[in-house]
Design a protein around this motif. Structure first.
Motif, PDB file in Angstrom:
ATOM      1  N   THR A  17      -7.843 -65.707  24.117  1.00 63.09           N
ATOM      2  CA  THR A  17      -8.420 -66.834  23.408  1.00 63.09           C
ATOM      3  C   THR A  17      -9.354 -66.279  22.339  1.00 63.09           C
ATOM      4  O   THR A  17     -10.230 -65.475  22.645  1.00 63.09           O
ATOM      5  CB  THR A  17      -9.216 -67.739  24.367  1.00 63.09           C
ATOM      6  OG1 THR A  17      -8.345 -68.202  25.396  1.00 63.09           O
ATOM      7  CG2 THR A  17      -9.806 -68.930  23.634  1.00 63.09           C
ATOM      8  N   TYR A  18      -9.135 -66.701  21.107  1.00 66.69           N
ATOM      9  CA  TYR A  18      -9.952 -66.246  19.988  1.00 66.69           C
ATOM     10  C   TYR A  18     -10.811 -67.377  19.467  1.00 66.69           C
ATOM     11  O   TYR A  18     -10.384 -68.531  19.482  1.00 66.69           O
ATOM     12  CB  TYR A  18      -9.065 -65.739  18.843  1.00 66.69           C
ATOM     13  CG  TYR A  18      -8.410 -64.423  19.139  1.00 66.69           C
ATOM     14  CD1 TYR A  18      -8.991 -63.242  18.705  1.00 66.69           C
ATOM     15  CD2 TYR A  18      -7.229 -64.358  19.850  1.00 66.69           C
ATOM     16  CE1 TYR A  18      -8.406 -62.023  18.979  1.00 66.69           C
ATOM     17  CE2 TYR A  18      -6.628 -63.139  20.125  1.00 66.69           C
ATOM     18  CZ  TYR A  18      -7.220 -61.981  19.692  1.00 66.69           C
ATOM     19  OH  TYR A  18      -6.634 -60.777  19.970  1.00 66.69           O
ATOM     20  N   MET A  23     -12.659 -63.113  16.894  1.00 68.15           N
ATOM     21  CA  MET A  23     -13.169 -62.365  18.002  1.00 68.15           C
ATOM     22  C   MET A  23     -12.549 -62.919  19.271  1.00 68.15           C
ATOM     23  O   MET A  23     -12.546 -64.121  19.490  1.00 68.15           O
ATOM     24  CB  MET A  23     -14.693 -62.484  18.045  1.00 68.15           C
ATOM     25  CG  MET A  23     -15.278 -61.991  19.347  1.00 68.15           C
ATOM     26  SD  MET A  23     -17.043 -62.233  19.464  1.00 68.15           S
ATOM     27  CE  MET A  23     -17.578 -60.749  18.677  1.00 68.15           C
ATOM     28  N   ALA A  24     -12.033 -62.047  20.113  1.00 67.94           N
ATOM     29  CA  ALA A  24     -11.494 -62.473  21.406  1.00 67.94           C
ATOM     30  C   ALA A  24     -12.656 -62.794  22.340  1.00 67.94           C
ATOM     31  O   ALA A  24     -13.565 -62.003  22.510  1.00 67.94           O
ATOM     32  CB  ALA A  24     -10.618 -61.383  22.003  1.00 67.94           C
TER      33      ALA A  24
END
Length: 57
Positions: free
Chosen positions: A23-24, A1-2
């Motif tokens: 960023t995940y 998920m970002a």
């Protein structure tokens, strides 16, 4: 998920171009916990986990 994706305009001729750095974070498991107070809830959150939402009945 970002979880974050800040962007900025790219230098150059194309006014619509932008640079994005995403960023995940891994979200492979969820579970519900119950408590009377926020402190009780926080005490049940395992190390490295985070609270995604709180609701009251």
């Amino acid at each position: 998920m970002a979880v974050s994706a800040p962007y900025r305009k790219s230098p150059g001729e194309n006014e619509d171009a932008m640079q994005v750095t995403a960023t995940y974070e891994r979200r492979d498991s969820m579970r519900e916990i119950e408590g009377e107070t926020r402190e009780e809830l926080d005490a049940q959150v395992p190390e490295g986990w985070q609270v995604l939402g709180i609701w009251r009945d």
